[in-house]
Design an enzyme around this catalytic site. Structure first.
Site, PDB file in Angstrom:
ATOM      1  N   GLU A 270       9.460 -21.350  12.921  1.00  0.00           N
ATOM      2  CA  GLU A 270      10.300 -20.187  12.596  1.00  0.00           C
ATOM      3  C   GLU A 270      10.122 -19.860  11.132  1.00  0.00           C
ATOM      4  O   GLU A 270      10.115 -20.786  10.311  1.00  0.00           O
ATOM      5  CB  GLU A 270      11.777 -20.500  12.863  1.00  0.00           C
ATOM      6  N   HIS A 289      16.577 -16.160  16.005  1.00  0.00           N
ATOM      7  CA  HIS A 289      17.560 -17.239  15.826  1.00  0.00           C
ATOM      8  C   HIS A 289      18.945 -16.649  15.474  1.00  0.00           C
ATOM      9  O   HIS A 289      19.493 -16.908  14.401  1.00  0.00           O
ATOM     10  CB  HIS A 289      17.076 -18.194  14.703  1.00  0.00           C
TER      11      HIS A 289
HETATM   12  P1  NAP Z   1      26.697 -30.085  22.406  1.00  0.00           P
HETATM   13  O1  NAP Z   1      28.077 -29.663  22.787  1.00  0.00           O
HETATM   14  O2  NAP Z   1      26.519 -31.307  21.580  1.00  0.00           O
HETATM   15  O3  NAP Z   1      25.852 -30.223  23.754  1.00  0.00           O
HETATM   16  C1  NAP Z   1      24.555 -30.745  23.811  1.00  0.00           C
HETATM   17  C2  NAP Z   1      24.353 -31.337  25.180  1.00  0.00           C
HETATM   18  O4  NAP Z   1      23.004 -31.832  25.269  1.00  0.00           O
HETATM   19  C3  NAP Z   1      25.285 -32.518  25.461  1.00  0.00           C
HETATM   20  O5  NAP Z   1      25.833 -32.366  26.741  1.00  0.00           O
HETATM   21  C4  NAP Z   1      24.361 -33.719  25.391  1.00  0.00           C
HETATM   22  O6  NAP Z   1      24.744 -34.781  26.221  1.00  0.00           O
HETATM   23  C5  NAP Z   1      23.063 -33.116  25.878  1.00  0.00           C
HETATM   24  N1  NAP Z   1      21.929 -33.947  25.455  1.00  0.00           N
HETATM   25  C6  NAP Z   1      21.705 -34.489  24.244  1.00  0.00           C
HETATM   26  N2  NAP Z   1      20.579 -35.212  24.248  1.00  0.00           N
HETATM   27  C7  NAP Z   1      20.099 -35.139  25.506  1.00  0.00           C
HETATM   28  C8  NAP Z   1      18.964 -35.686  26.150  1.00  0.00           C
HETATM   29  N3  NAP Z   1      18.100 -36.490  25.499  1.00  0.00           N
HETATM   30  N4  NAP Z   1      18.771 -35.399  27.453  1.00  0.00           N
HETATM   31  C9  NAP Z   1      19.644 -34.618  28.123  1.00  0.00           C
HETATM   32  N5  NAP Z   1      20.730 -34.069  27.572  1.00  0.00           N
HETATM   33  C10 NAP Z   1      20.957 -34.325  26.274  1.00  0.00           C
HETATM   34  O7  NAP Z   1      25.960 -28.928  21.616  1.00  0.00           O
HETATM   35  P2  NAP Z   1      26.115 -27.343  21.819  1.00  0.00           P
HETATM   36  O8  NAP Z   1      27.186 -26.829  20.945  1.00  0.00           O
HETATM   37  O9  NAP Z   1      26.138 -27.032  23.274  1.00  0.00           O
HETATM   38  O10 NAP Z   1      24.732 -26.871  21.168  1.00  0.00           O
HETATM   39  C11 NAP Z   1      23.487 -27.306  21.693  1.00  0.00           C
HETATM   40  C12 NAP Z   1      22.386 -26.995  20.704  1.00  0.00           C
HETATM   41  O11 NAP Z   1      22.190 -25.587  20.644  1.00  0.00           O
HETATM   42  C13 NAP Z   1      22.682 -27.365  19.239  1.00  0.00           C
HETATM   43  O12 NAP Z   1      22.410 -28.729  18.986  1.00  0.00           O
HETATM   44  C14 NAP Z   1      21.773 -26.462  18.471  1.00  0.00           C
HETATM   45  O13 NAP Z   1      20.527 -27.071  18.233  1.00  0.00           O
HETATM   46  C15 NAP Z   1      21.585 -25.274  19.407  1.00  0.00           C
HETATM   47  N6  NAP Z   1      22.232 -24.068  18.864  1.00  0.00           N
HETATM   48  C16 NAP Z   1      21.450 -23.000  18.567  1.00  0.00           C
HETATM   49  C17 NAP Z   1      22.026 -21.854  18.055  1.00  0.00           C
HETATM   50  C18 NAP Z   1      21.177 -20.649  17.744  1.00  0.00           C
HETATM   51  O14 NAP Z   1      21.416 -20.010  16.731  1.00  0.00           O
HETATM   52  N7  NAP Z   1      20.250 -20.291  18.591  1.00  0.00           N
HETATM   53  C19 NAP Z   1      23.400 -21.807  17.813  1.00  0.00           C
HETATM   54  C20 NAP Z   1      24.178 -22.917  18.146  1.00  0.00           C
HETATM   55  C21 NAP Z   1      23.579 -24.055  18.672  1.00  0.00           C
HETATM   56  P3  NAP Z   1      26.095 -35.639  25.969  1.00  0.00           P
HETATM   57  O15 NAP Z   1      27.154 -34.866  26.694  1.00  0.00           O
HETATM   58  O16 NAP Z   1      25.800 -36.964  26.542  1.00  0.00           O
HETATM   59  O17 NAP Z   1      26.317 -35.687  24.475  1.00  0.00           O
END
Ligand code: NAP
Length: 332
Positions: A270, A289
């Site tokens: 990016e 993004h």
């Molecule tokens: P979250 O609530 O922490 O959810 C992440 C999920 O992924 C959790 O359920 C976690 O499992 C699961 N996970 C982690 N490692 C894994 C693996 N190895 N295999 C399978 N599942 C796995 O985070 P969120 O708020 O939903 O956000 C997710 C991601 O989106 C962020 O980390 C960020 O990188 C991205 N994001 C991008 C933007 C953007 O601007 N495009 C904005 C916000 C977020 P557990 O339940 O066991 O912890």
């Protein structure tokens, strides 16, 4: 209230309310250019400040952390912290904050926007209209795929994945999820089904939406083998982090027609260079993004990051600290 004596460095002038709030407590310096400060500047600021308010593209690596003489907190304006070496911060007694709980709805809205845009050719149609090519009523060049009633596979069922699942209910979709931890309560509430094998989910879904954080385990979690399982009419949506999907494998799948299309809010690298092969494809929608970027949510993210810094530097509990154990290593 008097100022606490610490200095705080904010790496972009994006959320004035957050800068004002910090300014009531500390001496605040804001990086002027609308681009990440060079590494040397981050090192310098880490060595003289108590707190850093960072953005997703600021690389707070071990070298920056090691330079931190009086740094107590790095507060990222975002949920993902793959730009920060959290273990190094913990060793150095630097607390790391992020902003969960306030952006999942905006991100889920945007995920649906991408899903609909990809399936119904919204962006391609708009480009044709803007180019003056709407010369008669003829929907046939724009015939797309329905979203309603289809099967959605969610990879990573956390806050955003669950918010996407709630929207999918309104579209009458069958929702499957693959995630590290099974979520029985969400299964009951949203009628989603856990699929413990990622390839099985890829095979079953008409739309696959990726919502895992970027970690050593999830880098390339959607690779050639996973893409090969997808149906030829299926779409991949990625709003997580670019490197969770293998870009070369995605290009091959899209250009070879083994999947129908993709919509990406995040890419690797990016920004995506204009000469990147993905840029040449008609069946991919790319946004820069921006999934959480509604005015309201951006402001709330900035304020939460500011509150993380205020709490860390004044001894209160941080709204969201990823390494509370760092406080124990602070005697230095
Ligand atoms: P979250 O609530 O922490 O959810 C992440 C999920 O992924 C959790 O359920 C976690 O499992 C699961 N996970 C982690 N490692 C894994 C693996 N190895 N295999 C399978 N599942 C796995 O985070 P969120 O708020 O939903 O956000 C997710 C991601 O989106 C962020 O980390 C960020 O990188 C991205 N994001 C991008 C933007 C953007 O601007 N495009 C904005 C916000 C977020 P557990 O339940 O066991 O912890």
């Amino acid at each position: 209230m008097g100022k606490a004596g610490a200095k705080v460095f904010v790496t972009r002038r994006r959320v004035p309310e957050a800068i004002d709030l910090l300014g009531r407590h500390f001496d605040v310096e804001v990086w002027g250019p609308n681009s990440p400060p060079p590494r040397g500047v981050l090192i310098e600021k880490a060595s003289e400040c108590g707190g850093l308010l960072t953005e997703a593209d600021d690389k707070v690596d071990a070298g920056v952390i090691e330079a931190a003489a009086s740094l107590k907190v790095v507060a990222n304006r975002g949920v993902g912290v793959d730009n920060i070496d959290v273990p190094a911060a913990t060793r150095r007694g630097v607390m790391v904050g992020n902003t969960p709980g306030i952006l999942q709805e905006s991100c889920a809205d945007f995920t649906f926007a991408l899903m609909l845009a990809a399936a119904r050719g919204v962006v391609r149609a708009d480009r044709q209209v803007q180019a003056g090519n709407w010369t008669r009523f003829d929907p046939m060049p724009y015939v797309g795929h329905d979203v309603h009633g289809k099967t959605l596979g969610i990879v990573g069922f956390g806050a955003i994945g669950e918010a996407v699942a709630r929207r999918a209910q309104g579209f009458g979709m069958t929702v499957l999820y693959y995630s590290r931890t099974r979520k029985p309560q969400a299964e009951d509430t949203h009628g989603v089904r856990w699929v413990p094998d990622l390839k099985e989910l890829m095979r079953a879904a008409d739309f696959v939406s990726v919502h895992v954080p970027l970690t050593g385990e999830t880098r390339g979690i959607v690779g050639a083998a996973e893409l090969a399982e997808m149906k030829p009419h299926a779409f991949l949506i990625n709003t997580s982090r670019g490197p969770t999907v293998d870009s070369k494998a995605l290009y091959d799948a899209l250009s070879g027609g083994s999947i129908a299309g993709a919509a990406l809010d995040v890419t690797d690298p990016e920004p995506l260079p204009l000469d990147d092969p993905l840029m040449t494809l008609p069946n991919v929608v790319i946004t820069p993004h921006i999934a959480p970027a509604s005015g309201t949510t951006i402001t709330r993210m900035g304020l939460m990051a500011a509150r993380n810094i205020i709490a860390a530097l004044t001894g209160g509990p941080m709204p969201s600290c990823l390494n509370p154990e760092a406080a124990a290593g602070r005697a230095r």
